[in-house]
Scaffold this active site. Structure first.
Site, PDB file in Angstrom:
ATOM      1  N   ASP A 193       0.879  -1.183  -0.073  1.00 56.11           N
ATOM      2  CA  ASP A 193      -0.037  -0.132  -0.093  1.00 56.11           C
ATOM      3  C   ASP A 193       0.943   1.395   0.068  1.00 56.11           C
ATOM      4  O   ASP A 193       2.011   1.142   0.696  1.00 56.11           O
ATOM      5  CB  ASP A 193      -0.904  -0.059   1.322  1.00 56.11           C
ATOM      6  CG  ASP A 193      -1.953   1.213   1.293  1.00 56.11           C
ATOM      7  OD1 ASP A 193      -2.907   0.963   0.530  1.00 56.11           O
ATOM      8  OD2 ASP A 193      -1.998   2.071   2.392  1.00 56.11           O
ATOM      9  N   GLU A 253       1.917  -0.270  -4.816  1.00 59.32           N
ATOM     10  CA  GLU A 253       0.797   0.512  -5.273  1.00 59.32           C
ATOM     11  C   GLU A 253       1.734   2.041  -5.455  1.00 59.32           C
ATOM     12  O   GLU A 253       1.896   2.934  -4.408  1.00 59.32           O
ATOM     13  CB  GLU A 253      -0.247   0.685  -4.365  1.00 59.32           C
ATOM     14  CG  GLU A 253      -1.386   1.742  -4.733  1.00 59.32           C
ATOM     15  CD  GLU A 253      -1.986   2.423  -3.491  1.00 59.32           C
ATOM     16  OE1 GLU A 253      -3.365   2.831  -3.850  1.00 59.32           O
ATOM     17  OE2 GLU A 253      -1.644   2.529  -2.482  1.00 59.32           O
TER      18      GLU A 253
END
Ligand code: GLC
Length: 515
Positions: A193, A253
């Site tokens: 993330d 990401e």
């Protein structure tokens, strides 16, 4: 070791909204386990679970209170293990979501930092200062919150998500343990993330323009990241192929305002995969898509890092609504669903014909539109609340999946209602309804995943957006205003709409066997 992830199709599960096994209105591992045959029949190689860890769910679970457990609402670690084992039985690998930029204010380390007070080693795990700078939260409002003792802590996202201090060696050491905890359990990979976050400029300087963006800044794309991810790759590569054939992986990401912002990550020994978000950032325009595809392929050349293709995930408007409205839609009435559906189906054939790996977000294979008219009182996303509704946020793409039946909760679970309302009129979009309709979007995804092409990519001359793969396969997408004649071909393999008279209609894609 084989690098299975180089051309895998990975299905993203947003656990709250996938399938509810215990009737409490929230999805869980029991529900996901029961739906494994569905995923196997869809033909995916792996599933990525968005966070399921203990969490106050202030940001849907991206506010993690314990990185090495399962929130009771989703099940137990034993349920996770059971899913992993059953998935392996179907040949499906599991990827878990690691959230290293921040945790939850409920994390024991942050609670200890609050209790220990200014100047304590506990506070050194986070970014506490006596005064804030002018940085803004990506979710809206300031990126700093004051504690009762007067100090402020940094949170690039919600105030419930304090940023870790990656300059403190205790933080990377802690995350190494988290990685090993999940890799030891047998996961095939990690989704990382906010992978372009983590390190901050130690000076924490004010910036001339604090409007959040994804360009390099004192908080994003810091130079320390490249060496850092090389250490994670070494950890991944140190794991033997004991669960599945092939190496473990990680997919970062990495958001950038421009494709060039991702360049530093495409180096030998970097994080194995970096999401390529430019396909869905691109307008429904042949020239724009073509340029994006060429730039993406060029980016990965010469490195051992790949850039999986994506047209949707839990953070962006669903393709049907994105492609079905001339400007970003604010209400369901703004969307021409028929047009959006035609284009989203064409985009699916584009996605699944491009070289490399593709990620499919739950519900994308059903052609679900965004649910834009969720009542304000039901909205959950901090983006909506932190901006006073100026930004609708991401709830509309996180609506629980419709599995069967004609009324809410459409087979999502046994309970009377799901945690987030579903719109009326989804009866035709349920899995059950689409399995009974050979022309459905679900059947298109199943057929396309089963027939994905391999081989060299080359643009096909004479068309706005058409390419070949290997010998004799072609994918053509018509984004123009008129039908275009098909090239000479041996057969039509798949089409996103009806093909007649040897022409490809507007907003339609086709896969051809040329010879
Ligand atoms: C990532 C996640 C998003 C989350 C944010 C903060 O962008 O995909 O859902 O809100 O990070 O963790």
């Amino acid at each position: 070791m084989t690098q299975w992830w180089r051309d895998a199709v990975v299905y993203q599960i947003y656990p709250r909204s996938f399938a509810d096994g215990n009737g409490d209105g929230t999805g869980d591992f029991a529900g996901a386990l029961a739906r494994l045959p569905y995923l196997a029949e869809l033909g995916v190689d792996a599933v990525w679970f968005s966070p399921f860890y203990p969490s106050p769910l202030a940001d849907g679970g991206y506010d993690v209170a314990d990185y090495c457990d399962v929130d009771p609402r989703f099940g137990t670690l034993a349920d996770f293990d059971a899913f992993l084992a059953a998935a392996a039985g179907h040949g499906i690998r599991v990827i878990v979501d690691i959230v290293p930029n921040h945790c939850s204010t409920a994390h024991p380390a942050f609670q200890a930092a609050l209790a220990a007070g200014p100047g304590s080693p506990e506070r050194e795990l986070f970014i506490f200062r006596d005064a804030p700078n002018n940085w803004q939260s990506i979710f809206g409002g300031p990126a700093w919150t004051q504690t009762p003792d007067g100090q402020w802590y940094l949170h690039l996202f919600d105030s419930s998500q304090p940023d870790w201090n990656w300059a403190n060696p205790a933080v990377p050491a802690m995350f190494e343990k988290v990685l090993r905890f999940w890799l030891d359990r047998g996961v095939a990979g990690l989704r990382v993330d906010v992978a372009h976050g983590l390190f901050k400029d130690p000076e924490l300087p004010d910036v001339p323009d604090p409007t959040p963006s994804d360009r390099p800044s004192p908080w994003f794309h810091r130079p320390e990241l490249v060496a850092h991810y090389a250490t994670w790759r070494a950890i991944l590569d140190s794991y033997p192929a004991d669960v599945f054939p092939g190496s473990r992986t990680a997919v970062g990401e990495f958001w950038g305002d421009e494709i060039i912002h991702l360049e530093p990550y495409f180096v030998p020994g970097g994080m194995p995969q970096a999401f390529n978000f430019f396909l869905f950032q691109s307008a429904w325009d042949a020239a724009a898509l073509r340029q994006t595809i060429t730039a993406s392929i060029t980016l990965a050349e010469g490195s051992d890092v790949v850039a999986p293709w994506v047209i949707s995930n839990h953070d962006v408007m669903r393709p049907v609504s994105r492609y079905g409205a001339p400007a970003p839609a604010r209400s369901d009435a703004d969307v021409d669903v028929a047009l959006g559906t035609r284009r989203a189906r064409a985009a699916a054939l584009l996605l699944l014909a491009l070289p490399g790996s593709a990620y499919v977000y739950q519900g994308e294979e059903l052609g679900l539109p965004e649910f834009l008219d969720i009542p304000a009182a039901d909205r959950d996303d901090p983006v909506f609340h932190r901006t006073g509704g100026a930004r609708l946020g991401r709830d509309g793409c996180r609506v629980p999946l419709p599995w069967s039946g004609t009324a809410q909760p459409y087979g999502f679970g046994e309970g009377p209602a799901a945690w987030l309302p579903q719109p009326d009129g989804w009866a035709e979009l349920t899995v059950e309804a689409q399995l009974a309709d050979p022309a459905s979007t679900l059947e298109l995804y199943r057929a396309a995943i089963a027939a994905r092409p391999g081989g060299e990519f080359a643009w096909l001359a004479g068309y706005d957006l058409a390419f070949t793969r290997g010998d004799g396969f072609a994918c053509l997408v018509n984004l123009g205003r008129e039908a275009v004649p098909l090239p000479v071909h041996a057969s039509v393999l798949l089409a996103s709409g009806t093909i007649a008279g040897g022409v490809l209609p507007q907003d339609t894609a086709v896969w051809l066997r040329l010879s």
